[in-house]
Design a protein around this motif. Structure first.
Motif, PDB file in Angstrom:
ATOM      1  N   LYS A  74       0.823  -1.212   0.000  1.00 36.49           N
ATOM      2  CA  LYS A  74       0.000   0.000   0.000  1.00 36.49           C
ATOM      3  C   LYS A  74       0.857   1.262   0.000  1.00 36.49           C
ATOM      4  N   TYR A  75       2.054   1.138   0.530  1.00 31.41           N
ATOM      5  CA  TYR A  75       2.974   2.282   0.558  1.00 31.41           C
ATOM      6  C   TYR A  75       3.640   2.474  -0.799  1.00 31.41           C
ATOM      7  N   GLU A  98      11.529   4.699   7.121  1.00 30.97           N
ATOM      8  CA  GLU A  98      11.277   4.667   8.554  1.00 30.97           C
ATOM      9  C   GLU A  98       9.960   3.917   8.780  1.00 30.97           C
ATOM     10  N   PRO A  99       9.992   2.782   9.467  1.00 33.12           N
ATOM     11  CA  PRO A  99       8.791   1.978   9.681  1.00 33.12           C
ATOM     12  C   PRO A  99       7.597   2.775  10.205  1.00 33.12           C
ATOM     13  N   LYS A 100       7.838   3.650  11.177  1.00 31.81           N
ATOM     14  CA  LYS A 100       6.730   4.422  11.752  1.00 31.81           C
ATOM     15  C   LYS A 100       6.070   5.308  10.707  1.00 31.81           C
ATOM     16  N   GLU A 101       6.884   5.871   9.800  1.00 34.19           N
ATOM     17  CA  GLU A 101       6.344   6.738   8.752  1.00 34.19           C
ATOM     18  C   GLU A 101       5.527   5.934   7.750  1.00 34.19           C
ATOM     19  N   ILE A 102       5.971   4.707   7.467  1.00 34.31           N
ATOM     20  CA  ILE A 102       5.224   3.847   6.541  1.00 34.31           C
ATOM     21  C   ILE A 102       3.853   3.516   7.117  1.00 34.31           C
ATOM     22  N   VAL A 103       3.836   3.113   8.379  1.00 36.52           N
ATOM     23  CA  VAL A 103       2.577   2.766   9.043  1.00 36.52           C
ATOM     24  C   VAL A 103       1.652   3.984   9.100  1.00 36.52           C
ATOM     25  N   LYS A 104       2.208   5.124   9.458  1.00 35.08           N
ATOM     26  CA  LYS A 104       1.414   6.347   9.563  1.00 35.08           C
ATOM     27  C   LYS A 104       0.829   6.756   8.211  1.00 35.08           C
ATOM     28  N   ALA A 105       1.645   6.699   7.164  1.00 31.36           N
ATOM     29  CA  ALA A 105       1.200   7.100   5.826  1.00 31.36           C
ATOM     30  C   ALA A 105       0.092   6.192   5.320  1.00 31.36           C
ATOM     31  N   VAL A 106       0.252   4.877   5.522  1.00 31.58           N
ATOM     32  CA  VAL A 106      -0.759   3.930   5.049  1.00 31.58           C
ATOM     33  C   VAL A 106      -2.071   4.110   5.796  1.00 31.58           C
ATOM     34  N   ARG A 107      -1.987   4.291   7.108  1.00 30.00           N
ATOM     35  CA  ARG A 107      -3.216   4.451   7.906  1.00 30.00           C
ATOM     36  C   ARG A 107      -3.925   5.758   7.586  1.00 30.00           C
ATOM     37  N   ASN A 108      -3.161   6.812   7.346  1.00 37.41           N
ATOM     38  CA  ASN A 108      -3.771   8.088   6.965  1.00 37.41           C
ATOM     39  C   ASN A 108      -4.457   7.969   5.610  1.00 37.41           C
ATOM     40  N   ALA A 109      -3.814   7.242   4.683  1.00 36.97           N
ATOM     41  CA  ALA A 109      -4.401   7.044   3.359  1.00 36.97           C
ATOM     42  C   ALA A 109      -5.683   6.232   3.462  1.00 36.97           C
ATOM     43  N   GLU A 110      -5.693   5.259   4.360  1.00 35.19           N
ATOM     44  CA  GLU A 110      -6.877   4.434   4.555  1.00 35.19           C
ATOM     45  C   GLU A 110      -8.037   5.283   5.078  1.00 35.19           C
ATOM     46  N   LYS A 111      -7.727   6.150   6.045  1.00 38.32           N
ATOM     47  CA  LYS A 111      -8.770   7.003   6.622  1.00 38.32           C
ATOM     48  C   LYS A 111      -9.367   7.945   5.589  1.00 38.32           C
ATOM     49  N   SER A 112      -8.531   8.442   4.710  1.00 35.01           N
ATOM     50  CA  SER A 112      -9.010   9.390   3.703  1.00 35.01           C
ATOM     51  C   SER A 112      -9.916   8.743   2.667  1.00 35.01           C
ATOM     52  N   SER A 116     -17.104   9.102   5.292  1.00 30.29           N
ATOM     53  CA  SER A 116     -17.441   9.428   6.680  1.00 30.29           C
ATOM     54  C   SER A 116     -18.908   9.171   7.005  1.00 30.29           C
ATOM     55  N   SER A 117     -19.799   9.279   6.022  1.00 32.15           N
ATOM     56  CA  SER A 117     -21.223   9.092   6.287  1.00 32.15           C
ATOM     57  C   SER A 117     -21.601   7.617   6.416  1.00 32.15           C
ATOM     58  N   ASP A 118     -20.693   6.747   6.070  1.00 31.92           N
ATOM     59  CA  ASP A 118     -20.955   5.312   6.134  1.00 31.92           C
ATOM     60  C   ASP A 118     -19.917   4.642   7.028  1.00 31.92           C
ATOM     61  N   PRO A 119     -20.213   4.467   8.295  1.00 31.59           N
ATOM     62  CA  PRO A 119     -19.232   3.946   9.241  1.00 31.59           C
ATOM     63  C   PRO A 119     -18.786   2.509   8.971  1.00 31.59           C
ATOM     64  N   ILE A 120     -19.522   1.742   8.154  1.00 26.99           N
ATOM     65  CA  ILE A 120     -19.120   0.361   7.910  1.00 26.99           C
ATOM     66  C   ILE A 120     -18.305   0.220   6.628  1.00 26.99           C
ATOM     67  N   THR A 121     -18.071   1.349   5.930  1.00 23.09           N
ATOM     68  CA  THR A 121     -17.302   1.289   4.694  1.00 23.09           C
ATOM     69  C   THR A 121     -15.825   1.072   4.995  1.00 23.09           C
ATOM     70  N   GLU A 122     -15.205   0.147   4.303  1.00 21.00           N
ATOM     71  CA  GLU A 122     -13.775  -0.109   4.423  1.00 21.00           C
ATOM     72  C   GLU A 122     -13.159  -0.083   3.033  1.00 21.00           C
ATOM     73  N   THR A 123     -11.879   0.118   2.955  1.00 26.24           N
ATOM     74  CA  THR A 123     -11.227   0.121   1.653  1.00 26.24           C
ATOM     75  C   THR A 123     -11.171  -1.289   1.105  1.00 26.24           C
ATOM     76  N   VAL A 124     -11.167  -1.405  -0.217  1.00 28.96           N
ATOM     77  CA  VAL A 124     -11.123  -2.712  -0.855  1.00 28.96           C
ATOM     78  C   VAL A 124      -9.853  -3.463  -0.464  1.00 28.96           C
ATOM     79  N   GLU A 125      -8.734  -2.729  -0.352  1.00 29.76           N
ATOM     80  CA  GLU A 125      -7.471  -3.371  -0.022  1.00 29.76           C
ATOM     81  C   GLU A 125      -7.516  -4.038   1.343  1.00 29.76           C
ATOM     82  N   SER A 126      -8.114  -3.346   2.325  1.00 26.05           N
ATOM     83  CA  SER A 126      -8.187  -3.910   3.673  1.00 26.05           C
ATOM     84  C   SER A 126      -9.062  -5.155   3.695  1.00 26.05           C
ATOM     85  N   ILE A 127     -10.169  -5.107   2.966  1.00 23.01           N
ATOM     86  CA  ILE A 127     -11.070  -6.246   2.906  1.00 23.01           C
ATOM     87  C   ILE A 127     -10.367  -7.435   2.272  1.00 23.01           C
TER      88      ILE A 127
END
Length: 285
Positions: A74-75, A98-112, A116-127
Motif C-alpha cells: 500500500k505504501y 522509517e517503519p513508523k512513517e510507513i505505518v502512519k502514511a498507510v493508515r492516513n491514506a486508509e482514513k481518507s 465518513s457518512s458510512d461507518p461500515i465502509t472499508e477500503t477494498v485493499e483492507s477487505i
C-alpha cells in the motif's frame, strides 16, 4: 520452554527485514522465501516460528508477515503476482525508510478513503487482506478436520492434478510411514518414482521424522515428498537436502493451501466488480 505470541516481532518491526529479504535474492521472492529470509535476519528460534496464530495452523510469524507485506504494498514499495511472487518496485535504500512513517502514511491514506457518512465502509485493499488471511485459516481448519484417509485421497488428487501419474495411496501399517507412491513426469519424457508421506497435524515436522522417512525410502526410490498441514523446523529443512542422501521435497501448510487454490481444489475464486466514477468526464460536459 513454550513461548507466547508476545515474543513474536510485530508487523512493523518486520517491515525492513521484509524489504531486505527481497533484496537478497535479487528483488523478488515467494512468500515462503520471504518467510525464511526474515526468520534468518531476525534470528528467530524455532520455538517462536512454531507459535500458531490462534487455533489455525498458520504461524503467528506468517500472519504478521502478511500484514507487513500488505503495508509495504500500500505504501508503493512492493507488488505481487497471482502466483504469490512478491517484488520490489524500485531500488530502495533502507536508510531512506522509517517503519513508523510507513505505518502512519498507510493508515492516513486508509482514513481518507473511508466515506465518513458510512461507518461500515472499508477500503477494498483492507477487505482483501482480511479475506486472504481468513480463507487461509478456514482451509487449514478444514484440512485438520479431515479423516486421515480423506487427507491421503486429497493429496492423491493434488498430485494427479499437478502432473503425477499412477498415484496410489498405500497407507498401510508397517510400511515405514510411506503413505503412497506416484510417478512424476517432466515434459512428457523424463519420469521418476516418488514416495510420499502425509502428516495432517498442527505442529512442526522435525529432522528426526525426515530421517525416519528417508529410512523407509531406502532401496525403493531416490526421491521423496513430505506434505504436512503444519510446518518444518530449520533442522528438518536442512536434513531434507543434506548432501549425500536422497533428497526429500517438503510442502508445508502454507504451500499446500496455495497449491489447492491454484488448482481450484475445494477453493472457489469469485471476481469482484469495482465501479469508479470518472469525475473528470463529467467536468468536460
Amino acid at each position: 520452554m513454550k513461548r507466547s505470541a508476545s515474543s513474536v516481532p510485530t508487523f512493523d518491526v518486520m517491515l525492513m527485514p521484509t524489504i531486505q529479504a527481497l533484496q537478497i535474492p535479487g528483488g523478488s521472492g515467494t512468500t515462503e522465501e520471504i518467510y525464511e529470509q526474515v526468520a534468518k535476519l531476525l534470528n528467530l528460534p524455532d520455538e517462536v516460528l512454531e507459535i500458531p496464530h490462534g487455533n489455525s495452523t498458520m504461524s503467528e510469524v506468517e500472519y504478521r508477515l502478511g500484514w507487513s507485506r500488505t503495508y509495504l504494498k500500500k505504501y508503493g514499495l512492493l507488488q505481487n503476482s497471482s502466483r504469490g511472487v512478491w517484488s520490489l518496485l524500485s531500488t530502495i535504500s533502507l536508510d531512506d525508510l522509517e517503519p513508523k512513517e510507513i505505518v502512519k502514511a498507510v493508515r492516513n491514506a486508509e482514513k481518507s478513503k473511508v466515506v465518513s457518512s458510512d461507518p461500515i465502509t472499508e477500503t477494498v485493499e483492507s477487505i482483501e487482506t482480511l479475506e486472504e488471511l481468513a480463507w487461509h485459516q478456514q482451509l487449514h481448519k478444514m484440512l485438520l478436520e479431515l479423516e486421515p484417509s480423506a487427507f491421503e485421497r486429497l493429496v492423491q488428487r493434488l498430485l494427479r492434478e499437478s502432473g503425477f501419474i499412477q498415484v496410489q495411496v498405500t497407507g498401510r501399517s508397517g510400511d515405514g510411514g510411506i503413505d503412497g507412491v506416484g510417478i512424476a513426469r517432466i515434459n512428457g519424457f523424463l519420469s521418476f518414482h516418488v514416495l510420499f508421506q502425509c502428516k495432517r497435524y498442527q505442529g512442526s515436522v522435525s529432522a528426526g521424522q525426515i530421517r525416519d522417512f528417508r529410512g523407509a525410502m531406502q532401496g525403493r526410490t531416490d526421491k521423496g515428498l513430505l506434505i504436512t498441514t503444519g510446518t518444518f523446523t530449520r533442522d528438518a529443512i536442512k536434513e531434507a537436502t543434506r548432501d549425500g542422501t536422497p533428497p526429500i521435497d517438503l510442502i508445508d501448510g502454507e504451500q499446500l493451501v496455495q497449491r489447492l487454490k491454484e488448482l481450484g481444489l475445494g477453493v472457489k475464486i469469485t471476481m469482484i466488480e469495482s465501479v469508479e466514477i470518472d469525475v473528470g468526464w463529467f467536468a468536460k460536459i
